[in-house]
Design a protein around this motif. Structure first.
Motif, mmCIF file in Angstrom:
data_model
loop_
_atom_site.group_PDB
_atom_site.id
_atom_site.type_symbol
_atom_site.label_atom_id
_atom_site.label_comp_id
_atom_site.label_asym_id
_atom_site.label_seq_id
_atom_site.Cartn_x
_atom_site.Cartn_y
_atom_site.Cartn_z
ATOM 1 N N ARG A 183 0.831 -1.201 0.000
ATOM 2 C CA ARG A 183 0.000 0.000 0.000
ATOM 3 C C ARG A 183 0.874 1.263 0.000
ATOM 4 N N ALA A 184 1.910 1.257 0.832
ATOM 5 C CA ALA A 184 2.810 2.411 0.911
ATOM 6 C C ALA A 184 3.568 2.621 -0.397
ATOM 7 N N LYS A 185 3.975 1.520 -1.017
ATOM 8 C CA LYS A 185 4.702 1.602 -2.288
ATOM 9 C C LYS A 185 3.834 2.239 -3.373
ATOM 10 N N VAL A 186 2.583 1.799 -3.451
ATOM 11 C CA VAL A 186 1.660 2.342 -4.450
ATOM 12 C C VAL A 186 1.333 3.803 -4.139
ATOM 13 N N GLY A 187 1.248 4.122 -2.860
ATOM 14 C CA GLY A 187 0.985 5.509 -2.473
ATOM 15 C C GLY A 187 2.043 6.457 -3.006
ATOM 16 N N LYS A 188 3.289 6.045 -2.949
ATOM 17 C CA LYS A 188 4.377 6.883 -3.470
ATOM 18 C C LYS A 188 4.290 7.020 -4.986
ATOM 19 N N LEU A 189 3.928 5.926 -5.667
ATOM 20 C CA LEU A 189 3.820 5.966 -7.130
ATOM 21 C C LEU A 189 2.654 6.836 -7.593
ATOM 22 N N LEU A 190 1.603 6.917 -6.792
ATOM 23 C CA LEU A 190 0.417 7.685 -7.168
ATOM 24 C C LEU A 190 0.500 9.166 -6.779
ATOM 25 N N ALA A 191 1.413 9.498 -5.900
ATOM 26 C CA ALA A 191 1.495 10.869 -5.391
ATOM 27 C C ALA A 191 1.561 11.883 -6.533
ATOM 28 N N GLY A 192 0.632 12.851 -6.486
ATOM 29 C CA GLY A 192 0.622 13.919 -7.482
ATOM 30 C C GLY A 192 -0.084 13.568 -8.774
ATOM 31 N N LYS A 193 -0.573 12.355 -8.899
ATOM 32 C CA LYS A 193 -1.212 11.924 -10.151
ATOM 33 C C LYS A 193 -2.735 12.083 -10.079
#
Length: 302
Positions: A183-193
């Protein structure tokens, strides 16, 4: 005098019988009231959703049994109609877990009818207000909140087993570590998108990820069982045409011609679509189900 004496002689046994019946009734009521702590010393738990049923089984362990009403991913909780068997399950339960937030109104009503049971309303754990997203099982801390509530309620039923329930709850939370990392990994990838969703099922999973969920008029119409307006559809298409959308998240359990057309529009223009489900698929644990969905998002974002 003799007649009076005979009358009293007849009345006394009748009064004794009435007293005995009263005692039996009181004992029966006490037994019903205390049923939740005395039937074989096992706690009966009933949950509306099998997601919460999994959490309950993990915490109660061998101190009780768990029955979930909705066990198939094909059943829509909104449309479910409880039967007499369902009502009986709730009436005999010691602990009841409902989602709340209007999602399973039938469950909250049946829980209220059993005044002796310990009720857990997940919506109340989040201080839910009308209009908020009621898909609480997608919140990052749902397992912690529900297991904590379970420990409290189960301990009230069996005070001597508190340490046992606490250990079980912690063991279950430890099993969520891989999910939390994903969940944390995906959160970083989605940030700002910016993303689009066909229905706000997965939104709670993205609440802390600094991601923009656009064109919610479209998704809210689908959520309410309505057809998105032409204005909402055009807004959906415009965002995709402008190249602002990183991906589309689809609830594959709800479909319509309008939704299908919107998904085709996204795919044709190279926007990836990730499918999620509203309810836990059969045969998967909560952690596995959630992790698989996050991995699917990670895959398309990379």
């Amino acid at each position: 005098m003799r007649t009076q004496r005979n009358s009293w002689a007849l009345l006394i046994p009748a009064m004794i019988v009435l007293i005995l019946i009263g005692v039996v009734i009181v004992k029966g009521l006490q037994s019903s009231t205390n049923m939740h702590a005395t039937h074989g010393n096992r706690i009966k738990i009933v949950t509306s959703l099998n997601t919460y049923g999994e959490m309950a089984k993990a915490v109660v362990g061998n101190k009780g049994s768990v029955t979930s009403v909705l066990t198939k991913a094909t059943i829509d909780p909104h449309d479910f109609e409880p039967t007499a068997t369902t009502a009986r399950l709730y009436q005999q339960a010691d602990v009841i877990i409902s989602n709340g937030g209007g999602y399973d109104a039938w469950s909250t009503k049946l829980a209220q009818a059993n005044e002796q049971a310990q009720a857990i309303n997940v919506g109340q754990l989040y201080a839910y207000q009308d209009g908020e997203n009621e898909h609480f099982w997608y919140k990052a801390d749902v397992t912690k909140r529900v297991t904590q509530a379970l420990v409290k309620k189960l301990t009230q039923a069996q005070p001597t087993a508190q340490a046992y329930f606490e250990r079980n709850a912690q063991a279950y939370l430890n099993k969520q570590n891989h999910l939390n990392k994903e969940r944390a990994k995906v959160g970083k990838l989605l940030a700002g998108k910016t993303i689009l969703v066909t229905e706000p099922v997965f939104n709670n999973a993205l609440a802390n990820d600094n991601v923009t969920i656009a064109d919610q008029a479209f998704s809210m119409a689908v959520e309410e069982g309505e057809t998105p307006t032409p204005t909402a559809v055009r807004a959906w298409q415009r965002l995709i045409d402008q190249g602002k959308v990183a991906l589309v998240i689809e609830n594959k359990q709800t479909t319509s011609q309008t939704v299908d057309a919107a998904l085709r529009y996204a795919k044709k223009r190279g926007v990836p679509v990730v499918s999620v489900t509203e309810t836990k698929p059969d045969g998967l644990s909560f952690a596995a189900w959630q992790t698989n969905q996050f991995k699917a998002i990670e895959k398309v974002l990379k």
